[in-house]
Design a protein around this motif. Structure first.
Motif, PDB file in Angstrom:
ATOM      1  N   LEU A 306      44.798 -17.365  35.870  1.00 26.67           N
ATOM      2  CA  LEU A 306      43.017 -16.874  35.915  1.00 26.67           C
ATOM      3  C   LEU A 306      42.979 -19.210  35.622  1.00 26.67           C
ATOM      4  CD1 LEU A 306      42.452 -14.180  33.818  1.00 26.67           C
ATOM      5  CD2 LEU A 306      42.294 -14.491  35.949  1.00 26.67           C
ATOM      6  N   LYS A 307      43.892 -19.613  34.740  1.00 24.69           N
ATOM      7  CA  LYS A 307      43.348 -21.113  34.081  1.00 24.69           C
ATOM      8  C   LYS A 307      43.118 -21.751  34.969  1.00 24.69           C
ATOM      9  CE  LYS A 307      43.239 -23.167  30.758  1.00 24.69           C
ATOM     10  NZ  LYS A 307      41.791 -23.683  29.677  1.00 24.69           N
ATOM     11  N   ARG A 308      43.398 -21.641  36.488  1.00 29.45           N
ATOM     12  CA  ARG A 308      43.176 -22.816  37.125  1.00 29.45           C
ATOM     13  C   ARG A 308      42.219 -22.718  38.008  1.00 29.45           C
ATOM     14  NH1 ARG A 308      48.679 -21.535  39.805  1.00 29.45           N
ATOM     15  NH2 ARG A 308      48.145 -19.679  41.256  1.00 29.45           N
ATOM     16  N   ILE A 309      41.373 -21.596  37.168  1.00 33.17           N
ATOM     17  CA  ILE A 309      40.424 -21.193  37.585  1.00 33.17           C
ATOM     18  C   ILE A 309      38.821 -21.025  36.916  1.00 33.17           C
ATOM     19  CG2 ILE A 309      40.631 -20.837  40.122  1.00 33.17           C
ATOM     20  CD1 ILE A 309      40.560 -17.949  39.760  1.00 33.17           C
ATOM     21  N   ALA A 310      39.278 -20.831  35.880  1.00 25.64           N
ATOM     22  CA  ALA A 310      38.635 -20.534  34.398  1.00 25.64           C
ATOM     23  C   ALA A 310      39.107 -21.167  33.221  1.00 25.64           C
ATOM     24  CB  ALA A 310      38.837 -19.175  34.611  1.00 25.64           C
ATOM     25  N   GLY A 311      37.859 -21.263  32.745  1.00 26.58           N
ATOM     26  CA  GLY A 311      38.525 -21.845  30.972  1.00 26.58           C
ATOM     27  C   GLY A 311      37.619 -21.327  29.677  1.00 26.58           C
ATOM     28  N   THR A 312      37.371 -19.732  30.510  1.00 32.20           N
ATOM     29  CA  THR A 312      36.807 -18.798  29.635  1.00 32.20           C
ATOM     30  C   THR A 312      37.287 -17.657  29.922  1.00 32.20           C
ATOM     31  OG1 THR A 312      34.798 -20.513  28.895  1.00 32.20           O
ATOM     32  CG2 THR A 312      34.336 -18.204  28.379  1.00 32.20           C
ATOM     33  N   ILE A 313      37.322 -16.993  28.959  1.00 31.38           N
ATOM     34  CA  ILE A 313      37.571 -15.189  28.651  1.00 31.38           C
ATOM     35  C   ILE A 313      36.499 -14.168  27.954  1.00 31.38           C
ATOM     36  CG2 ILE A 313      39.474 -13.622  28.514  1.00 31.38           C
ATOM     37  CD1 ILE A 313      41.495 -15.250  28.973  1.00 31.38           C
ATOM     38  N   VAL A 314      36.156 -13.866  28.247  1.00 31.33           N
ATOM     39  CA  VAL A 314      34.856 -12.828  28.009  1.00 31.33           C
ATOM     40  C   VAL A 314      35.779 -11.471  27.994  1.00 31.33           C
ATOM     41  CG1 VAL A 314      32.781 -12.011  27.828  1.00 31.33           C
ATOM     42  CG2 VAL A 314      33.733 -13.888  28.603  1.00 31.33           C
ATOM     43  N   ALA A 343      34.119 -12.279  22.596  1.00 36.56           N
ATOM     44  CA  ALA A 343      33.706 -10.843  22.796  1.00 36.56           C
ATOM     45  C   ALA A 343      32.555 -10.297  22.847  1.00 36.56           C
ATOM     46  CB  ALA A 343      34.180 -10.645  21.126  1.00 36.56           C
ATOM     47  N   ALA A 344      32.804  -9.438  24.225  1.00 39.99           N
ATOM     48  CA  ALA A 344      31.579  -8.145  24.504  1.00 39.99           C
ATOM     49  C   ALA A 344      31.832  -7.349  23.826  1.00 39.99           C
ATOM     50  CB  ALA A 344      31.826  -8.177  26.409  1.00 39.99           C
ATOM     51  N   LEU A 345      30.337  -7.483  22.952  1.00 40.45           N
ATOM     52  CA  LEU A 345      30.439  -5.816  22.084  1.00 40.45           C
ATOM     53  C   LEU A 345      29.514  -5.285  22.719  1.00 40.45           C
ATOM     54  CD1 LEU A 345      29.679  -8.396  19.323  1.00 40.45           C
ATOM     55  CD2 LEU A 345      31.970  -7.104  20.219  1.00 40.45           C
ATOM     56  N   LEU A 346      30.134  -3.678  23.157  1.00 32.36           N
ATOM     57  CA  LEU A 346      29.422  -2.956  23.718  1.00 32.36           C
ATOM     58  C   LEU A 346      28.976  -2.399  22.866  1.00 32.36           C
ATOM     59  CD1 LEU A 346      31.389  -1.251  25.464  1.00 32.36           C
ATOM     60  CD2 LEU A 346      29.172  -2.106  26.325  1.00 32.36           C
ATOM     61  N   PRO A 347      27.210  -1.410  22.892  1.00 30.94           N
ATOM     62  CA  PRO A 347      26.640  -0.048  21.958  1.00 30.94           C
ATOM     63  C   PRO A 347      27.175   0.072  21.313  1.00 30.94           C
ATOM     64  CG  PRO A 347      25.150  -1.599  23.403  1.00 30.94           C
ATOM     65  CD  PRO A 347      27.025  -2.230  24.224  1.00 30.94           C
ATOM     66  N   GLU A 348      27.228   1.385  19.704  1.00 24.92           N
ATOM     67  CA  GLU A 348      27.669   1.864  19.714  1.00 24.92           C
ATOM     68  C   GLU A 348      27.855   3.424  20.624  1.00 24.92           C
ATOM     69  OE1 GLU A 348      29.840   2.708  17.223  1.00 24.92           O
ATOM     70  OE2 GLU A 348      29.917   0.561  16.312  1.00 24.92           O
ATOM     71  N   GLY A 349      27.883   4.218  20.645  1.00 22.37           N
ATOM     72  CA  GLY A 349      28.224   5.443  21.315  1.00 22.37           C
ATOM     73  C   GLY A 349      29.144   5.377  22.728  1.00 22.37           C
TER      74      GLY A 349
END
Length: 605
Positions: A306-314, A343-349
Motif C-alpha cells: 500500500l505504501k508504494r501507492i498511498a500516503g494515507t490510510i482511512v 478514522a471514518a466515523l459511522l453514525p450511531e446505529g
C-alpha cells in the motif's frame, strides 16, 4: 550471462511499455506526460528512450522497467518481474519448471472453481424459479447486478463434494484440489468440499488472478433456526477462507486491491474496511479506493504494498470491540510505516460501511470524506468517556491519547496534538511532554515501533532535489565539473548513497576520467544504475541551458543553495534543541546552542 531483468530491458522498449499504460508526448529527445502517481496539471513525468529510464520531477519517483511496473501495478519485485517476463516472452529459469507448472495448474483450477461458484449462484435448481434464493438474498442486501458480476460473487452449493466432482471432470486430481485449498481429506481418505452452502467471494491478486476464496455461511442469513445458524451461535465460523497455499499468501493479499489500486493511487489514500461485503458495497457506492483485511490486522507486507501507492490510510472503526482492536493494531503498524492515519466515523446505529451504503451511498461517501486524524478520534473518544474537569479524568484522557501522539513521525504534529490535549484537559504542555517521553505504545513499549522500510520514495524536498541535480551534473559532464568538485559541501549531502556516489566519482575524476560514458563504465556496478538515473535528471533539468559557461555557473549556484538548505535544516533542529534546553533549564547547553544558531543565521542572510 545476462540477468532476467537485463534480458527484459533488452527486449522491451521502456517508451512502448509505459505507453501501454499512459499517453506520452514527444519532448525533444525524451517523452513527457502528467505523472500517473500523483495529481498534476503540468507534465513532469519524463521517459528517456536513450537511457531506458523514467523520472517524475514532481513526486520524485523514477527508475527502470521494473520500478514502473511495481508502482503502476502495485506489485512486489518478483511479481513485477514475472509480469514483465510474460510480456517479453522470457522464461524465468531460476524457478523450478515443475513448481511453475504447478502454480499455473493451481491458478487455472481456482479460475474454474470461481466459474463454478458463479454459475451456481445464477442458476436456480427449479426451472420454475427465475432466480436462485442466494442471488435473491444478496440483491436484497443491496448488491447491484453489475457489482455481483465485477466482483464475481458466487455460491458454493450445500452438497458434500459437488465442486470436487466438477473439478475431477476437468481432469484435476484430488491432490491438486486439496493443495488449492478447495478440498479437505476425510479420515476415511475421501475428499469433500471445503466450502459448502456459502456465499463465495473470490480473492484476487494484484493482477486480477483468482488465488483464493472467502465464504460466508448462507442459511444463517435467511433462517436463524437452521442447523448452520445454530453452529455459528455455538462458536462456529461465520466466514471461512482459503488456507495458505502455493498461490495464496494471506499476509500479502488484500481483498479488492486489484480493482482499487488505480483509485488508491489517484487519491493517494486507501480506505480500510473489515469485511468482503463492506469492500464490495463501498466500491458500489463510488468509494473505489477501498480494500478489506477480513477481520485481521494489516501485515507489514500488505503495508509495504500500500505504501508504494498511498500516503494515507482511512479506517472505518467497527462498532464491536474485536473489530476495533484489529483496526487499532493495523493503524499502529501503519504509523510505523509512515502513513497518515484517519478514522471514518459511522453514525450511531450503523455497524459497518455496508449498512451505511444500503441506507444511503452518499452517507458513506461523506463519512470517508470527513474522516478525522486518528489522534483526534482518540481524543474525542476519551473526552466523551471521562470527565476532563476531574483530576482522575484528566489523567485517564492523557493516558489514552499520549500513546497515539507518540506514534506520530512528525515532531511538528506531536507539538500540535500536545497543544490540543493541553487545551482539552486544562494541563500545561510541559508536564504532557514529560509524560509523552515515558508513554507506552500499544505494544507495551515506551519506544515507538520500528519503522517498516517503505518501498515508495518520499516526495523530494528542495535539498534532495539540489543533491540530485548537483551529482547528476557532475556525472553528466565530469570534465566541466572537475574544478568544482572540491567545493561540494560533503556535510550537506543528506542521502548516504549520494554521499558514496560523490566520493566514488571524485576519486575517479582524480584519475583524469572526463567523459560521461567512461565514468559510468568505471563505476562499481552497484552504483551504476543510480548514477545513470541522476545523470538523466540533470540532463532534463539543464536542457534549457545550452551555454557551457552558464551551465558551470548553475553548478556553483547549486552548491551555494545546497549549503543554505543544509543551514536552514540545521537551524530547525537547533530550535527544537533550544526549546528542550529551556525546558530542562540547562543554561550551559542553551548558551552553546544559541551561539551556533546565531552563526548559522548570519550565513543564510
Amino acid at each position: 550471462m545476462a540477468s532476467p531483468l537485463e534480458d527484459i530491458k533488452a527486449r522491451l522498449d521502456i517508451v512502448e511499455l509505459i505507453q501501454s499504460y499512459i499517453r506520452l508526448n514527444k519532448a525533444g529527445m525524451n517523452w513527457k506526460a502528467p505523472c500517473p502517481f500523483h495529481a498534476e496539471k503540468t507534465p513532469s513525468f519524463v521517459v528517456s528512450p536513450a537511457r531506458q529510464i523514467w523520472h517524475c520531477f514532481g513526486c520524485g519517483k523514477g527508475g527502470s522497467h521494473i520500478d514502473f511496473i511495481m508502482e503502476i501495478e502495485g506489485l512486489e519485485f518478483r511479481d513485477a518481474l514475472e509480469l514483465l517476463a510474460r510480456r517479453a516472452g522470457i522464461e524465468l529459469k531460476r524457478e523450478d519448471p515443475k513448481l511453475r507448472s504447478e502454480k499455473s495448474r493451481a491458478l487455472q483450477l481456482l479460475e474454474d472453481a470461481a466459474r463454478f461458484f458463479e454459475s451456481a449462484l445464477h442458476n436456480a435448481k427449479d426451472p420454475q424459479i427465475r432466480i436462485s434464493p442466494q442471488l435473491a438474498y444478496i440483491k436484497k442486501r443491496g448488491l447491484a447486478d453489475e457489482t455481483i458480476k465485477d466482483f464475481r460473487i458466487g455460491y458454493a452449493p450445500d452438497a458434500w463434494d459437488l465442486l470436487c466432482r466438477a473439478l475431477r471432470q476437468k481432469k484435476y486430481t484430488d491432490a491438486e484440489i486439496e493443495r488449492a485449498g478447495l478440498a479437505i481429506k476425510s479420515e476415511q481418505g475421501s475428499f469433500y468440499d471445503r466450502f459448502r452452502n456459502r456465499i463465495m467471494f473470490p480473492i484476487r491478486d494484484a493482477s486480477g488472478r483468482v488465488v483464493g476464496f472467502g465464504g460466508r455461511i448462507f442459511d444463517e442469513l435467511v433462517n436463524p433456526k437452521a442447523s448452520s445458524a445454530k453452529a455459528i451461535q455455538e462458536g462456529g465460523a461465520k466466514y471461512i477462507n482459503t488456507p495458505q497455499t502455493l498461490v495464496y499468501d494471506k499476509s500479502r493479499v488484500l481483498y479488492g486491491f486489484d480493482r482499487a489500486k488505480d483509485e488508491i493511487r489517484k487519491a493517494n489514500a486507501v480506505v480500510l474496511v473489515e469485511g468482503y461485503m463492506d469492500c464490495v458495497m463501498s466500491h458500489q457506492a463510488g468509494v473505489k479506493h477501498a480494500v478489506a483485511v477480513s477481520g485481521t490486522a494489516l501485515t507489514p507486507d500488505q503495508l509495504r504494498i500500500l505504501k508504494r501507492i498511498a500516503g494515507t490510510i482511512v479506517s472505518s472503526f467497527d462498532r464491536d470491540a474485536a473489530g476495533e482492536l484489529a483496526t487499532k493494531r493495523s493503524l499502529d503498524l501503519a504509523a510505523s510505516a509512515g502513513f497518515e492515519r484517519k478514522a471514518a466515523l459511522l453514525p450511531e446505529g450503523l455497524k459497518d460501511p455496508a449498512d451505511a451504503v444500503v441506507r444511503d451511498p452518499a452517507l458513506w461517501q461523506r463519512t470517508v470524506r470527513e474522516a478525522v486524524p486518528i489522534v483526534q478520534y482518540f481524543l474525542d473518544r476519551a473526552l466523551a468517556r471521562h470527565n476532563p474537569a476531574a483530576a482522575e479524568g484528566r489523567r485517564t484522557v492523557a493516558a489514552e491519547v499520549l500513546p497515539e501522539i507518540k506514534l506520530l513521525a512528525s515532531e511538528v504534529e506531536k507539538a500540535h496534538w500536545i497543544q490540543e490535549l493541553s487545551r482539552a484537559i486544562g494541563i500545561g504542555e510541559e508536564p504532557l511532554w514529560r509524560e509523552l517521553a515515558v508513554a507506552k505504545t500499544a505494544g507495551g513499549s515506551a519506544v515507538p515501533p520500528r519503522a517498516i522500510p517503505a518501498p515508495g520514495r518520499q516526495e523530494p524536498n528542495r535539498r534532495a532535489q539540489l543533491e540530485s541535480l548537483l551529482l547528476g551534473a557532475v556525472i553528466l559532464n565530469p570534465a566541466a565539473c572537475r574544478e568544482h568538485i572540491a567545493a561540494v559541501p560533503r556535510h550537506a549531502i543528506a542521502n548516504d548513497r549520494n554521499r558514496q556516489i560523490l566520493e566514488t566519482v571524485a576519486a575517479l575524476m582524480e584519475r583524469d576520467i572526463g567523459e560521461h560514458d567512461a565514468l559510468l563504465a568505471a563505476l562499481p556496478e552497484e552504483l551504476r544504475e543510480s548514477c545513470r538515473h541522476l545523470a538523466f535528471q540533470a540532463e532534463v533539468m539543464l536542457e534549457r541551458i545550452e551555454n557551457a559557461a552558464e551551465r558551470s555557473n548553475e553548478i556553483l549556484v547549486c552548491i551555494a543553495e545546497l549549503e543554505r538548505e543544509w543551514a536552514r535544516e540545521r537551524l530547525r533542529l537547533l530550535s527544537q534543541d533550544i526549546r528542550q534546553a529551556e525546558r530542562d533549564r540547562d543554561q550551559e547547553k542553551l548558551k552553546i546552542l544559541l551561539t551556533e544558531f546565531q552563526h548559522l543565521a548570519e550565513k543564510i542572510r
